[in-house]
Design an enzyme around this catalytic site. Structure first.
Site, PDB file in Angstrom:
ATOM      1  N   ARG A  40     108.875  61.041 107.851  1.00 25.23           N
ATOM      2  CA  ARG A  40     109.680  59.233 107.429  1.00 25.23           C
ATOM      3  C   ARG A  40     111.094  58.918 107.586  1.00 25.23           C
ATOM      4  O   ARG A  40     111.437  58.550 108.584  1.00 25.23           O
ATOM      5  CB  ARG A  40     108.464  58.860 107.195  1.00 25.23           C
ATOM      6  CG  ARG A  40     108.627  57.932 105.712  1.00 25.23           C
ATOM      7  CD  ARG A  40     107.437  58.196 104.950  1.00 25.23           C
ATOM      8  NE  ARG A  40     107.130  59.793 104.667  1.00 25.23           N
ATOM      9  CZ  ARG A  40     105.937  60.337 104.910  1.00 25.23           C
ATOM     10  NH1 ARG A  40     104.717  59.484 104.961  1.00 25.23           N
ATOM     11  NH2 ARG A  40     105.740  61.153 104.576  1.00 25.23           N
ATOM     12  N   THR A  41     111.740  59.677 106.619  1.00 32.18           N
ATOM     13  CA  THR A  41     112.992  58.832 106.193  1.00 32.18           C
ATOM     14  C   THR A  41     114.055  59.056 107.702  1.00 32.18           C
ATOM     15  O   THR A  41     114.475  58.428 108.901  1.00 32.18           O
ATOM     16  CB  THR A  41     113.572  59.489 104.993  1.00 32.18           C
ATOM     17  OG1 THR A  41     112.807  59.567 104.255  1.00 32.18           O
ATOM     18  CG2 THR A  41     115.208  59.479 104.817  1.00 32.18           C
TER      19      THR A  41
ATOM     20  N   LYS B  78     126.419  80.329 106.383  1.00 32.98           N
ATOM     21  CA  LYS B  78     127.604  81.254 106.516  1.00 32.98           C
ATOM     22  C   LYS B  78     128.578  80.681 105.408  1.00 32.98           C
ATOM     23  O   LYS B  78     130.058  81.786 106.198  1.00 32.98           O
ATOM     24  CB  LYS B  78     127.962  81.326 108.107  1.00 32.98           C
ATOM     25  CG  LYS B  78     126.941  81.122 108.806  1.00 32.98           C
ATOM     26  CD  LYS B  78     127.137  81.338 110.147  1.00 32.98           C
ATOM     27  CE  LYS B  78     126.595  81.723 111.401  1.00 32.98           C
ATOM     28  NZ  LYS B  78     127.516  81.182 112.758  1.00 32.98           N
TER      29      LYS B  78
ATOM     30  N   ARG C 266     120.676  64.138 104.908  1.00 28.99           N
ATOM     31  CA  ARG C 266     119.903  64.608 103.219  1.00 28.99           C
ATOM     32  C   ARG C 266     119.580  65.877 102.914  1.00 28.99           C
ATOM     33  O   ARG C 266     120.271  66.850 103.672  1.00 28.99           O
ATOM     34  CB  ARG C 266     118.139  64.826 103.680  1.00 28.99           C
ATOM     35  CG  ARG C 266     117.073  65.788 102.772  1.00 28.99           C
ATOM     36  CD  ARG C 266     115.520  64.825 102.732  1.00 28.99           C
ATOM     37  NE  ARG C 266     115.410  63.228 102.992  1.00 28.99           N
ATOM     38  CZ  ARG C 266     114.451  63.125 102.764  1.00 28.99           C
ATOM     39  NH1 ARG C 266     113.215  63.857 102.184  1.00 28.99           N
ATOM     40  NH2 ARG C 266     114.400  61.706 102.311  1.00 28.99           N
TER      41      ARG C 266
ATOM     42  N   HIS D  83     118.338  57.426  96.464  1.00 25.97           N
ATOM     43  CA  HIS D  83     117.433  57.832  98.255  1.00 25.97           C
ATOM     44  C   HIS D  83     117.838  55.763  98.110  1.00 25.97           C
ATOM     45  O   HIS D  83     116.772  55.554  98.482  1.00 25.97           O
ATOM     46  CB  HIS D  83     116.098  58.092  98.283  1.00 25.97           C
ATOM     47  CG  HIS D  83     115.627  58.194  99.877  1.00 25.97           C
ATOM     48  ND1 HIS D  83     116.075  57.905 100.071  1.00 25.97           N
ATOM     49  CD2 HIS D  83     114.656  58.803  99.617  1.00 25.97           C
ATOM     50  CE1 HIS D  83     115.536  57.924 101.557  1.00 25.97           C
ATOM     51  NE2 HIS D  83     114.668  59.072 100.835  1.00 25.97           N
TER      52      HIS D  83
HETATM   53  C1  NCD Z   1     110.497  61.042  99.501  1.00 23.19           C
HETATM   54  C2  NCD Z   1     111.688  61.798  98.731  1.00 23.19           C
HETATM   55  O1  NCD Z   1     112.155  62.358 100.330  1.00 23.19           O
HETATM   56  O2  NCD Z   1     112.920  60.894  98.190  1.00 23.19           O
HETATM   57  N1  NCD Z   1     110.366  60.619 100.385  1.00 23.19           N
HETATM   58  C3  NCD Z   1     111.076  59.873 101.572  1.00 23.19           C
HETATM   59  O3  NCD Z   1     112.153  60.085 102.256  1.00 23.19           O
HETATM   60  N2  NCD Z   1     110.355  58.363 102.026  1.00 23.19           N
HETATM   61  C4  NCD Z   1     109.305  60.672  98.047  1.00 23.19           C
HETATM   62  C5  NCD Z   1     108.838  62.450  97.998  1.00 23.19           C
HETATM   63  O4  NCD Z   1     109.211  63.163  98.918  1.00 23.19           O
HETATM   64  O5  NCD Z   1     108.021  62.418  96.861  1.00 23.19           O
END
Ligand code: NCD
Length: 335
Positions: free
Chosen positions: A57-58, A86, A107, A135
């Protein structure tokens, strides 16, 4: 706060006004997200989406947000597909990608890596999660959701009682959420976790310094009582040294409809950043809650698009120009 050209790396950058500013712009995105209108304010702009850790989702909502404002998205997924394997430094990658894009969503599995990357970037970088650290965009969408849900229920926001449950040590969402809620007055925090997975001192100190009430318990039934919001989390098994260690904690806290009926107020909002781990050995948020009207998890994930649209509009300096680039939607939509 003047967001134009800024990176969004941590909730530490925000004060309460800045949070309110993002939430206000996010609300203006509703007609576009509901396909009542379209907006092409980012026509010609390019987002580089660099996700070096699993994400659904992110990653997709960052892309959707950029697309819904008329921009284009290039994606790189997984470390294996990038030159970081690399030996390229984050700084070099950042310099290079800045030449190709107007903004970067990233990420990465290591704490503070996105900030290091941002040091080398010349375009705004938005942190989509850096290891177990932070986050920030999730915290903004969680805050948006909490205020929206309390309003839906006609509840006051003078005091907000929130229980955060599960892996509070490794979960970056709960770190950023505690920081952001601390900016608002009168938050009652209840941290529910095994002692080995407790909320880090650093975060507790932030809540404490702002004068909020904090309770800590290992007992779920105690933690669930008398809350406005219960925020469940997944055991972050990818952060443990061994799977055996993670297994010690999976399934330790489970919220089901019968536990909700027994301990929660009937108006308690249930949240989870998702993904929920629905495997039988974990199952921290049972499917039997799917018909509970206070299960806000899918409204919460939908809010991610509005909030990320708002952040792009702000950092790219077009938040005042949305209306000017609005047009009608031609296709059928049920949203
Ligand atoms: C979370 C994350 O990646 O920190 N998910 C998200 O981004 N909605 C939570 C998780 O992975 O448990």
């Amino acid at each position: 706060m003047d967001f134009q050209g800024k990176h969004i790396l941590s909730i530490e950058q925000f004060d309460r006004d800045a949070v309110e500013q993002v939430l206000a712009v996010a609300r203006q995105m509703t007609p576009y997200v509901e396909r009542k209108k379209r907006c092409s304010v980012l026509d010609g702009a390019v987002l580089a989406s660099l996700f070096f850790e699993p994400s659904t989702r992110t990653r997709v909502s960052f892309s959707s947000a950029f697309n819904l404002l008329g921009g284009k998205v290039m994606e790189t997924v997984g470390m294996g597909a990038s030159s970081l394997t690399k030996g390229e430094s984050l700084f070099d990658t950042a310099q290079v990608i800045s030449g190709y894009a107007d903004a970067i969503a990233m990420r990465h599995p290591e704490a503070f890596s996105v900030s290091q990357f941002a040091d080398g970037a010349t375009v705004p970088v938005l942190n989509g999660g850096d290891g177990s650290n932070e986050h920030p965009t999730q915290a903004l969408l969680d805050t948006f959701t909490i205020f929206d849900e309390l309003k839906r229920l006609g509840k006051s926001t003078d005091t907000i009682k929130v229980a955060l449950v599960g892996d509070l040590k490794n979960g970056r969402t709960v770190h950023s959420l505690s920081r952001i809620l601390s900016l608002f007055p009168n938050i009652d925090f209840t941290f529910v976790s095994p002692s080995a997975l407790a909320m880090p001192e650093k975060i507790m100190n932030v809540c404490d310094t702002q004068g909020h009430r904090i309770s800590v318990t290992q007992d779920l039934s105690t933690g669930l009582q008398n809350q406005d919001v219960v925020y469940m989390t997944r055991v972050q098994e990818e952060r443990f040294d061994t799977q055996e260690e993670a297994n010690l904690y999976r399934g330790k806290y489970r919220l089901t409809q019968s536990i909700y009926d027994q301990y929660c107020d009937s108006s308690t909002i249930i949240m989870h950043p998702l993904p929920r781990d629905s495997r039988p050995e974990a199952n921290e948020l049972s499917d039997d809650l799917n018909r509970n009207p206070n299960l806000a998890i899918f409204r919460q994930s939908n809010n991610g698009v509005k909030v990320r649209m708002a952040l792009f509009a702000l950092v790219l300096g077009v938040d005042q120009q949305l209306k000017k680039h609005e047009s009608d939607v031609q296709w059928f939509s049920r949203k």
